[in-house]
Enzyme design. Structure first.
Site, PDB file in Angstrom:
ATOM      1  N   LYS A  28       7.633  -2.114   1.865  1.00 15.95           N
ATOM      2  CA  LYS A  28       7.301  -0.690   1.997  1.00 15.95           C
ATOM      3  C   LYS A  28       6.223  -0.277   0.990  1.00 15.95           C
ATOM      4  O   LYS A  28       5.243   0.393   1.335  1.00 15.95           O
ATOM      5  CB  LYS A  28       8.567   0.152   1.787  1.00 15.95           C
ATOM      6  CG  LYS A  28       8.321   1.618   1.570  1.00 15.95           C
ATOM      7  CD  LYS A  28       7.749   2.278   2.803  1.00 15.95           C
ATOM      8  CE  LYS A  28       7.159   3.635   2.500  1.00 15.95           C
ATOM      9  NZ  LYS A  28       6.747   4.359   3.665  1.00 15.95           N
TER      10      LYS A  28
ATOM     11  N   CYS B  69       3.357  10.073  -0.696  1.00 15.88           N
ATOM     12  CA  CYS B  69       3.660   8.659  -0.504  1.00 15.88           C
ATOM     13  C   CYS B  69       2.580   7.771  -1.105  1.00 15.88           C
ATOM     14  O   CYS B  69       2.826   7.057  -2.070  1.00 15.88           O
ATOM     15  CB  CYS B  69       3.769   8.378   0.988  1.00 15.88           C
ATOM     16  SG  CYS B  69       4.799   9.593   1.820  1.00 15.88           S
TER      17      CYS B  69
HETATM   18  N1  SAJ Z   1      -6.973   9.378   3.731  1.00 15.94           N
HETATM   19  C1  SAJ Z   1      -8.320   9.147   3.433  1.00 15.94           C
HETATM   20  N2  SAJ Z   1      -9.030   8.295   4.230  1.00 15.94           N
HETATM   21  C2  SAJ Z   1      -8.465   7.667   5.305  1.00 15.94           C
HETATM   22  C3  SAJ Z   1      -7.097   7.886   5.598  1.00 15.94           C
HETATM   23  C4  SAJ Z   1      -6.371   8.751   4.785  1.00 15.94           C
HETATM   24  O1  SAJ Z   1      -8.872   9.701   2.467  1.00 15.94           O
HETATM   25  O2  SAJ Z   1      -9.178   6.927   5.982  1.00 15.94           O
HETATM   26  C5  SAJ Z   1      -6.179  10.292   2.869  1.00 15.94           C
HETATM   27  C6  SAJ Z   1      -5.556  11.478   3.626  1.00 15.94           C
HETATM   28  O3  SAJ Z   1      -6.461  12.535   3.763  1.00 15.94           O
HETATM   29  C7  SAJ Z   1      -4.381  11.804   2.726  1.00 15.94           C
HETATM   30  C8  SAJ Z   1      -3.956  10.439   2.188  1.00 15.94           C
HETATM   31  O4  SAJ Z   1      -5.061   9.577   2.385  1.00 15.94           O
HETATM   32  O5  SAJ Z   1      -4.773  12.603   1.631  1.00 15.94           O
HETATM   33  C9  SAJ Z   1      -2.729   9.843   2.883  1.00 15.94           C
HETATM   34  O6  SAJ Z   1      -2.776  10.098   4.286  1.00 15.94           O
HETATM   35  P1  SAJ Z   1      -2.308   9.031   5.378  1.00 15.94           P
HETATM   36  O7  SAJ Z   1      -2.447   9.683   6.698  1.00 15.94           O
HETATM   37  O8  SAJ Z   1      -3.023   7.748   5.169  1.00 15.94           O
HETATM   38  O9  SAJ Z   1      -0.802   8.719   5.019  1.00 15.94           O
HETATM   39  P2  SAJ Z   1       0.497   9.630   4.734  1.00 15.94           P
HETATM   40  O10 SAJ Z   1       0.652   9.731   3.244  1.00 15.94           O
HETATM   41  O11 SAJ Z   1       0.509  10.869   5.516  1.00 15.94           O
HETATM   42  O12 SAJ Z   1       1.648   8.646   5.294  1.00 15.94           O
HETATM   43  C10 SAJ Z   1       1.736   7.333   4.767  1.00 15.94           C
HETATM   44  C11 SAJ Z   1       1.815   6.333   5.945  1.00 15.94           C
HETATM   45  N3  SAJ Z   1       1.639   4.972   5.435  1.00 15.94           N
HETATM   46  C12 SAJ Z   1       0.737   4.118   5.967  1.00 15.94           C
HETATM   47  O13 SAJ Z   1      -0.016   4.428   6.853  1.00 15.94           O
HETATM   48  C13 SAJ Z   1       0.715   2.732   5.393  1.00 15.94           C
HETATM   49  C14 SAJ Z   1       3.142   6.494   6.679  1.00 15.94           C
HETATM   50  O14 SAJ Z   1       3.271   5.517   7.697  1.00 15.94           O
HETATM   51  C15 SAJ Z   1       4.309   6.369   5.688  1.00 15.94           C
HETATM   52  O15 SAJ Z   1       5.571   6.535   6.323  1.00 15.94           O
HETATM   53  C16 SAJ Z   1       4.138   7.460   4.653  1.00 15.94           C
HETATM   54  O16 SAJ Z   1       2.902   7.237   3.954  1.00 15.94           O
HETATM   55  C17 SAJ Z   1       5.310   7.404   3.679  1.00 15.94           C
HETATM   56  O17 SAJ Z   1       6.146   8.315   3.733  1.00 15.94           O
HETATM   57  O18 SAJ Z   1       5.423   6.433   2.918  1.00 15.94           O
END
Ligand code: SAJ
Length: 420
Positions: A215, A269
């Site tokens: 995880k 997360c």
């Molecule tokens: N972000 C970027 N660039 C990207 C993708 C995301 O800057 O290309 C930023 C987003 O704007 C945000 C942050 O990263 O600020 C996180 O966003 P996210 O959509 O990547 O992820 P979370 O935090 O909403 O959810 C993540 C997910 N993990 C993965 O994709 C590996 C989700 O599946 C998990 O369940 C969740 O964390 C968790 O609860 O752990």
């Protein structure tokens, strides 16, 4: 293997516990949701969600109307216990497991032989074993894993980390594959029976410590990849190149798939979990730590870009568009956009107009600042000298191009590039 599950007690009705409880209830399981916050208990019993997530309100209303989901402050006996409480970090970035300890203390008195306890909270390696040890100390009359001489267990304990993406939770909860880490093989088997109730994805069984690290690795992997994109945005800024265009073209290579840069990494997360790996192996996590630092440094960089452009104006008005931690959600936890708006406001001389179609007003951090006000998107753009695009919310795509062209635009999201 058949382990019939009729009742489940879900401890923690937050972003993960509530959808899980509602999903189990929608499949006919008697679910008791437990939360220490009386307002959450009241809302759930009234069939109301207290955060926005597509389709969750419908699922919750169905669960409470069917009288399959009930919320309360104290656990009651059940076949299975799912712990979905927060695991934040402390000031020194070491994990804070207090909520797991509180959950263990709350369920211990109602455990009976035949139960399975599942930890869903994202946790550092060793936490599931620690949970079982704590339960065993509280209930010396029951046998918990690991037992000496492979005696049969009274209570099985496993880790099944959540993996759903905010914004797509209801669907991903059912469709995503799950990793189930048991403290023994039988523990994983017993835990699987709970997920079989609703899961369409596959189950992969392993040991608890492996599941814990898997995880953390998932989120650290995303963090490192976002950090690469964010570092590229700094490089392109220095070289006067368009980072979005560079990534778009690099991604035309069959084995390259670069993520998108942004104003920083927020949410509860990805900005937190990699530190759990760092704290377990501080000497061996140079890359993971550096990625965190690159992503944490991005809001400051965006602030410096805005301030540099603001110097041209006598009393600049800056419109900050978007405050949530990512597009099209209403969650502001660890939001880099809020950090940017508040750093700008603290610097003093600017007037800051904030617009976010997913929020109804300013969050606490900004509400007390005299030079910050909340307004509607177009109004903010029209009054601004500088427009800072901080979150790529879908409605921002409809901002007329000519309105943006008349202003200095700092786009931390790539929205205007996709728009072009
Ligand atoms: N972000 C970027 N660039 C990207 C993708 C995301 O800057 O290309 C930023 C987003 O704007 C945000 C942050 O990263 O600020 C996180 O966003 P996210 O959509 O990547 O992820 P979370 O935090 O909403 O959810 C993540 C997910 N993990 C993965 O994709 C590996 C989700 O599946 C998990 O369940 C969740 O964390 C968790 O609860 O752990």
């Amino acid at each position: 293997m058949d382990y019939p599950i009729k009742t489940v007690c879900v401890v923690g009705l937050g972003y993960i516990g509530l959808p899980t409880a509602a999903t189990l209830a929608s499949r006919g399981i008697e679910v008791l949701g437990v939360d220490i916050n009386p307002r959450v208990v009241e809302a759930v019993n009234a069939g109301q969600t207290y955060f926005s997530e597509p389709d969750l309100d419908m699922l919750l209303r169905a669960a409470t109307t069917l009288r399959k989901l009930r919320a309360t402050a104290q656990p009651e006996p059940a076949d299975a216990f799912v712990i979905a409480v927060p695991t934040p970090f402390r000031e020194d970035r070491s994990p804070n497991l207090d909520f797991i300890d509180l959950a263990a203390d709350a369920i211990a008195p109602v455990l009976v032989s035949g139960n399975v306890v599942i930890l869903e909270s994202t946790s550092p390696v060793g936490t599931t074993e620690r949970l079982a040890d704590r339960l065993a100390r509280l209930r010396p009359d029951l046998r918990f894993p690991p037992t000496r001489h492979a005696e049969p267990l009274d209570v099985h304990v496993a880790h099944c980390p959540e993996r759903v993406l905010p914004g797509r939770m209801v669907r991903e909860l059912i469709e995503n594959d799950r990793i189930i880490g048991g403290l023994t093989e039988a523990c994983a088997e017993h835990a699987e029976a709970v997920y079989r109730v609703f899961l369409q994805g596959k189950v992969f069984r392993t040991d608890a410590a492996t599941a814990e690290l898997v995880k953390l690795v998932e989120n650290a992997s995303r963090d490192v990849n976002i950090a690469f994109a964010n570092e590229l945005s700094l490089i392109c800024d220095q070289l006067g190149l368009n980072v979005w265009h560079v990534i778009e073209l690099a991604n035309r290579h069959p084995r390259v798939s670069i993520l998108q840069p942004g104003p920083g990494v927020g949410g509860h997360c990805i900005a937190v979990d990699p530190w759990f790996i760092v704290s377990s192996a501080p000497e061996r996590t140079r890359l993971i730590r550096t990625a965190r630092e690159v992503n944490d440094g991005k809001p400051k960089f965006v602030v410096s870009q805005i301030r540099e452009r603001a110097e041209r104006f006598k009393r600049p008005v800056v419109a900050c568009l978007g405050l949530t931690y990512k597009p099209d959600v209403d969650d502001t936890r660890e939001s880099p956009a809020i950090a940017i708006a508040s750093q700008l406001a603290c610097a003093g001389q600017d007037r800051i107009l904030v617009a976010d179609p997913n929020l109804t007003g300013l969050p606490e951090e900004l509400a007390a600042m005299p030079n910050v006000s909340f307004c509607e998107t177009l109004e903010a753009v029209r009054q601004a000298d500088i427009v800072a695009l901080l979150v790529a919310h879908s409605p921002f795509r409809k901002i007329p191009r000519e309105e943006l062209m008349r202003r200095v635009v700092i786009d931390a999201t790539g929205l205007t590039h996709q728009h072009a």
